[in-house]
Design a protein around this motif. Structure first.
Motif, PDB file in Angstrom:
ATOM      1  N   ALA A   9     149.638 -53.026  54.532  1.00 53.70           N
ATOM      2  CA  ALA A   9     149.041 -52.048  55.439  1.00 53.70           C
ATOM      3  C   ALA A   9     147.810 -51.432  54.797  1.00 53.70           C
ATOM      4  O   ALA A   9     147.704 -51.368  53.564  1.00 53.70           O
ATOM      5  CB  ALA A   9     150.060 -50.960  55.779  1.00 53.70           C
ATOM      6  N   VAL A  15     152.047 -45.537  56.586  1.00 55.85           N
ATOM      7  CA  VAL A  15     152.821 -46.508  57.367  1.00 55.85           C
ATOM      8  C   VAL A  15     154.301 -46.434  56.977  1.00 55.85           C
ATOM      9  O   VAL A  15     155.173 -46.435  57.846  1.00 55.85           O
ATOM     10  CB  VAL A  15     152.258 -47.934  57.190  1.00 55.85           C
ATOM     11  N   GLN A  54     147.012 -53.444  51.746  1.00 54.46           N
ATOM     12  CA  GLN A  54     146.412 -54.647  52.324  1.00 54.46           C
ATOM     13  C   GLN A  54     145.735 -55.459  51.219  1.00 54.46           C
ATOM     14  O   GLN A  54     145.082 -54.891  50.352  1.00 54.46           O
ATOM     15  CB  GLN A  54     145.384 -54.235  53.385  1.00 54.46           C
ATOM     16  N   GLU A 119     149.684 -50.508  62.658  1.00 52.65           N
ATOM     17  CA  GLU A 119     148.222 -50.500  62.466  1.00 52.65           C
ATOM     18  C   GLU A 119     147.537 -51.542  63.357  1.00 52.65           C
ATOM     19  O   GLU A 119     146.458 -52.015  63.073  1.00 52.65           O
ATOM     20  CB  GLU A 119     147.844 -50.710  61.001  1.00 52.65           C
TER      21      GLU A 119
END
Length: 154
Positions: A9, A15, A54, A119
């Motif tokens: 994420a 998150v 990410q 997301e």
């Protein structure tokens, strides 16, 4: 049985906190991977959702690395279905509050799930208690055998 999954994420802590809310659990920092977090569900199966930054890559040998792939798609084929005690309305409300795409989907009458696009790039399917009961009935060995027989005879 799957006891934990990991996803990537842009905002891993946030998150993880929202996923913990969806599961009526708690988010904590991942003690072994800085910048990563875990959404704990406190269900009887020990279900956890690990949220990495990410670009994180898991590699053979236990190595965890962070690399950037500018041309890589933000979407992927991974998804998971997670039973929760949260209601359908609560799941929709939380996802909408976050600006995440959410919809209740009927899977051809066999069962339903609530698709939540974390997301707007990572699919997680949530099953509140009534959805979970129908999913579990569908996934019983005899029911699955009937399903396989039905689709292979078409």
């Amino acid at each position: 049985m799957i006891h934990h999954i990991s996803i990537a994420a842009n905002q891993p802590q946030y998150v993880a906190e929202v996923l913990a809310e969806l599961c009526q659990g708690q988010a904590i920092g991942f003690p072994y991977h800085e910048g990563s977090y875990i959404a704990l569900t406190f269900d009887p199966h020990g279900t956890m959702i690990e949220v990495f930054p990410q670009g994180t890559e898991l590699k053979p040998g236990g190595e965890v690395g962070l690399s950037c792939h500018p041309q890589a798609s933000r979407c992927n084929a991974f998804h998971a279905a997670i039973s929760v005690s949260t209601s359908e309305a609560q799941i929709h409300q939380i996802a909408k509050r976050e600006g995440w795409h959410v919809q209740t989907c009927d899977r051809k009458g066999f069962f339903s799930v609530i698709e939540v696009w974390v997301e707007n790039q990572q699919l997680l399917e949530f099953l509140p208690p009534t959805f979970a009961a129908k999913y579990l009935a569908f996934s019983e060995p005899q029911s699955l055998k009937q399903f396989v027989s039905m689709i292979t005879n078409d």
